[in-house]
Scaffold this active site. Structure first.
Site, PDB file in Angstrom:
ATOM      1  N   TRP A  25       3.510  -8.305  11.629  1.00  0.00           N
ATOM      2  CA  TRP A  25       3.184  -8.634  10.245  1.00  0.00           C
ATOM      3  C   TRP A  25       3.707 -10.050   9.993  1.00  0.00           C
ATOM      4  CZ3 TRP A  25       4.176  -3.715   6.706  1.00  0.00           C
ATOM      5  CH2 TRP A  25       3.272  -2.715   7.085  1.00  0.00           C
ATOM      6  N   ASN A  44      -4.122   7.681   4.885  1.00  0.00           N
ATOM      7  CA  ASN A  44      -3.573   7.000   6.060  1.00  0.00           C
ATOM      8  C   ASN A  44      -2.073   7.223   6.106  1.00  0.00           C
ATOM      9  OD1 ASN A  44      -1.982   4.334   6.867  1.00  0.00           O
ATOM     10  ND2 ASN A  44      -3.840   4.361   8.092  1.00  0.00           N
ATOM     11  N   GLU A  45      -1.598   7.766   7.192  1.00  0.00           N
ATOM     12  CA  GLU A  45      -0.155   7.900   7.451  1.00  0.00           C
ATOM     13  C   GLU A  45       0.645   8.304   6.205  1.00  0.00           C
ATOM     14  OE1 GLU A  45       1.159   4.289   9.334  1.00  0.00           O
ATOM     15  OE2 GLU A  45       0.341   4.913  11.264  1.00  0.00           O
ATOM     16  N   GLU A  48      -5.200   5.436  16.200  1.00  0.00           N
ATOM     17  CA  GLU A  48      -4.868   4.011  16.288  1.00  0.00           C
ATOM     18  C   GLU A  48      -4.059   3.817  17.568  1.00  0.00           C
ATOM     19  OE1 GLU A  48      -2.960   2.636  12.702  1.00  0.00           O
ATOM     20  OE2 GLU A  48      -4.486   3.524  11.421  1.00  0.00           O
ATOM     21  N   ARG A  65       0.879  -1.181   0.000  1.00  0.00           N
ATOM     22  CA  ARG A  65       0.000   0.000   0.000  1.00  0.00           C
ATOM     23  C   ARG A  65       0.906   1.217   0.000  1.00  0.00           C
ATOM     24  NH1 ARG A  65      -1.735   0.274   6.458  1.00  0.00           N
ATOM     25  NH2 ARG A  65       0.374   0.031   7.199  1.00  0.00           N
TER      26      ARG A  65
HETATM   27  C1  GAL Z   1      -0.410   1.733  11.183  1.00  0.00           C
HETATM   28  C2  GAL Z   1      -1.378   1.847  10.026  1.00  0.00           C
HETATM   29  C3  GAL Z   1      -2.462   0.818  10.109  1.00  0.00           C
HETATM   30  C4  GAL Z   1      -1.860  -0.518  10.400  1.00  0.00           C
HETATM   31  C5  GAL Z   1      -1.074  -0.444  11.666  1.00  0.00           C
HETATM   32  C6  GAL Z   1      -0.493  -1.762  12.090  1.00  0.00           C
HETATM   33  O1  GAL Z   1       0.783   2.344  10.904  1.00  0.00           O
HETATM   34  O2  GAL Z   1      -1.979   3.099   9.999  1.00  0.00           O
HETATM   35  O3  GAL Z   1      -3.172   0.773   8.912  1.00  0.00           O
HETATM   36  O4  GAL Z   1      -1.058  -0.879   9.342  1.00  0.00           O
HETATM   37  O5  GAL Z   1      -0.029   0.460  11.480  1.00  0.00           O
HETATM   38  O6  GAL Z   1       0.447  -2.273  11.218  1.00  0.00           O
END
Ligand code: GAL
Length: 721
Positions: free
Chosen positions: A305, A142-143, A297, A104
């Site tokens: 992962w 996102n980020e 978050e 992504r």
């Molecule tokens: C963040 C991101 C989320 C998810 C999370 C955990 O950086 O915004 O979409 O990827 O990490 O990996």
């Protein structure tokens, strides 16, 4: 209103499950969910064909449980149909190759086709949900992230800013190595294959990359603002550590700052969580707008992962979330609701396990949810009041990425070490931009302000002249805004203010440190009386005020040593080694009603803690809530030390005190991050809202536990004014 909820991906689960999810969320006291942020392929499965019925239904089910919705625009991850059709919309990496499909955040923010598709999906979503009663706001993308090495867009940006090639050649000093550009097409981006770039070009490239996300975000913000004027707009940032975008610029177009807080992941499986790192993240994010923020978050389980990080210990999820609130959060959204069965993040755990069962983590957050129901309204909108500020400069960060000066010269680490030394004394710290009006602070710390404008230098001088206490550290004032080295003795535009010049500097090899020896002036303490009252703001060593034990050990410097000549400043510490033994390492200069300190080296913990105590005393900044507590040793019990007592020992390891103010009411958060019980003594007890009660002026906190105490904050308000 205080918001408490989860990041929810209904599209990953059968629709029959959604009602159960919403029921469990409501049972955990949740009132908000973020949706849709990676759901582009479900909302626009084929170009121009929109399908929102599934999302209507998910929002409807949540709304039945009185859960509000923040919608994410899905542009951080585009469907294959878009990316295969527009191969040129992929981001270009530093090695000059384009990213390929598979992950992504793979798009070029300046690509015209990608922007057009982004505008289209955002417009369709905004029109669909503008009047939905459950929808309260938007998260853009996102980020925002990686640098895109796109030469054409860079050249356009340069042209808009600097007009002519002559101006650019002059700015970058391209006579060096015959780099004088005679056509725009000749200007490169600093690819790895090009070797070490011209520093002026490289800094402008960093600024361009940052701007390209600011600009890309603005397009979405404009659409959302026009169609949904009642909704708030945010983006989920990445805290203090992220250094590829000037966040002060990025948040200018937003209503609300939010960020993603992951204290424990697969990257730090070997080490303990550092609570001051999270604290710095919160303070830095609050500082972007100087207002309450959200954690969009907040870690909800083991992060992973391909590798699984250690699971958060019992109590930690709740403690970390309350820490965020103590630092100014008005919304906590846990990532994610349920652990995904598919995709790269299969092991990034949510509150629920893969099988959908609520377990230990859910119950912990459920407990917090019931507490928040009771106290959320007392917290929402309350402010943080700090007397200390640290200046965060993205230009300096960028320029130090281009030329780190020393392989171990780490802007962020130095910033964090100074922050840690200050906050160990339980004082509130604001993180501010170099342009901020500093008048409301007593003490301002400026770590390595490497790129310095005349405007910022004047801002700092105004602050000191009016009675402020300033600390400037090594490698400040080295560069002008074009990233050329200044044509005057260092620290450049700050030399006069600090009363020092750098005669020479020494970039030290790994493992070499230089002892620091305190002079009598440091040991005795400078005259701390009344910088604010117009009394002697003092660089004189005459009046003795103990510097809280700072004299006991002086510590050392490493990485970098400025060899200073004091031109009017008083010498507080000297180097105790190398050929510059005896030369000044720490100085203070009285200017107007204030004082400017200069530290010429990268201090170790002992040195920085000593300096922090000295500065706090000099600026008359007192610890929050309690004056001090004894027993520095692990696991020990704190002693009662009333406010103002000198030479008090430090607070017990792992204890953190923060507070917010709702008018005249103070909300004191006392957090125990340690794995053992801790005791803290509170001079005035108020009303306990959460956690154990204060008994006989003593608060006993089990491991990973906290207390929130409501009290009278009128005095503190007056002090900060
Ligand atoms: C963040 C991101 C989320 C998810 C999370 C955990 O950086 O915004 O979409 O990827 O990490 O990996």
């Amino acid at each position: 209103m205080f918001y408490f909820g989860v990041d929810y991906y209904p599209e990953h689960w059968p629709e029959q499950r959604w009602r159960e999810d919403a029921r469990l969320m409501a049972a955990a006291g949740m009132n908000v969910a973020r949706l849709a942020e990676f759901a582009w392929s479900r909302m626009e499965p084929r170009e121009g064909e929109f399908e929102f019925e599934w999302l209507d239904s998910a929002i409807g089910i949540l709304a039945e449980q009185e859960i509000r919705v923040v919608l994410g625009t899905p542009t951080a991850s585009a469907p294959p149909w878009l990316m295969t059709e527009h191969q040129d919309s992929f981001l270009t990496r530093a090695d000059g190759r384009r990213v390929t499909y598979g992950h992504r955040r793979n798009y070029s923010p300046t690509n015209a086709a990608y922007r057009e598709h982004s505008r289209r999906i955002v417009t369709a979503m905004a029109e669909r949900y503008r009047d939905h009663p459950a929808v309260i706001g938007w998260q853009v993308d996102n980020e925002f992230g990686d640098r895109d090495y796109q030469a054409e867009a860079f050249r356009t940006w340069l042209g808009e800013r600097f007009g002519s090639l002559e101006a650019i050649n002059e700015r970058w000093g391209t006579a060096f190595w015959s780099h004088e550009y005679t056509a725009w097409e000749q200007i490169p981006v600093p690819l790895d294959t090009g070797g070490k770039p011209n520093p002026g070009l490289a800094l402008d490239f960093c600024r361009f990359c940052s701007d390209s996300y600011v600009d890309y975000q603005r397009e979405q913000v404009e659409i959302l603002r026009e169609i949904c004027p009642e909704h708030f707009i945010t983006h989920n940032l990445m805290g203090f550590k992220y250094d590829l975008i000037d966040y002060f610029e990025l948040v200018r177009d937003l209503d609300l700052v939010s960020w993603d807080n992951y204290p424990r992941g697969f990257w730090n499986i070997e080490s303990d969580v550092d609570h001051s790192r999270m604290a710095l993240g919160h303070d830095a994010m609050r500082g972007l707008k100087g207002k309450p923020f959200w954690v969009m978050e907040q870690q909800a389980g083991p992060g992973g992962w391909d590798i699984v990080g250690a699971t958060p210990r019992p109590g930690e999820l709740r403690l970390w979330a309350y820490q965020a609130i103590g630092h100014g959060a008005d919304g906590i959204v846990f990532f994610r609701w349920r652990t995904a069965r598919h995709g790269t993040e299969q092991y990034w755990h949510g509150l629920l396990e893969h099988d959908g069962r609520p377990g230990r983590r859910y119950r912990e957050i459920q407990r917090m949810g019931s507490e928040i129901k009771a106290i959320g309204e007392r917290i929402a909108g309350s402010e943080t009041r700090a007397e200390v500020a640290m200046v965060l400069c993205y230009d300096s960060r960028f320029a130090l990425q281009v030329q780190p000066n020393n392989p171990r010269f780490d802007y962020a680490a130095q910033f964090h070490d100074l922050y840690r030394a200050l906050t160990r004394e339980q004082v509130a710290v604001d993180i501010v931009s170099p342009k901020t009006d500093l008048a409301r602070y007593r003490l301002v710390i400026v770590p390595s302000l490497y790129v310095l404008s005349a405007e910022t230098a004047a801002n700092l001088e105004r602050f000191v002249t009016a009675g402020g206490v300033l600390l400037v550290t090594a490698r400040s004032g080295v560069k002008d805004e074009t990233n050329a080295v200044v044509e005057r003795p260092l620290p450049g535009l700050l030399a006069e203010l600090c009363g020092v010049t750098v005669e020479e500097y020494d970039s030290l090899p790994a493992g070499v440190s230089v002892p620091i020896e305190l002079t009598g002036a440091f040991v005795a303490g400078v005259n701390v009386s009344g910088a604010r009252n117009g009394a002697d703001a003092g660089s004189g060593a005459g009046s003795v005020v103990a510097a809280s034990g700072a004299a006991s050990s002086a510590g050392s410097g490493s990485v970098w040593c400025d060899i200073l000549a004091a031109d009017g400043a008083k010498v507080l510490a000297r180097y105790g080694g190398q050929y510059y033994s005896g030369k000044p390492a720490l100085t203070v200069n009285r200017v107007g009603r204030g004082a400017a300190f200069y530290l010429g080296t990268v201090g170790d913990r002992v040195l920085l803690e000593g300096v922090a105590k000295l500065l706090l005393e000099r600026a008359e900044v007192e610890p929050m809530g309690v004056a001090a507590a004894g027993a520095a040793a692990e696991g020990a019990t704190a002693a009662i030390v009333p406010s103002g007592v000198q030479n008090a020992q430090r607070f017990p390891e792992g204890i953190e005190i923060v507070r917010r103010f709702q008018g005249d009411t103070q909300l004191l958060f006392v957090l125990n991050h340690a794995g053992e019980e801790r005791e803290v003594n509170l001079p005035d007890s108020g009303r306990t809202l959460v956690g154990p009660e204060v008994r006989d002026g003593r608060l006993t906190l089990p491991p990973k536990e906290l207390a929130i105490i409501e009290g009278d904050g009128a005095r503190s308000e007056a002090a900060t004014g």
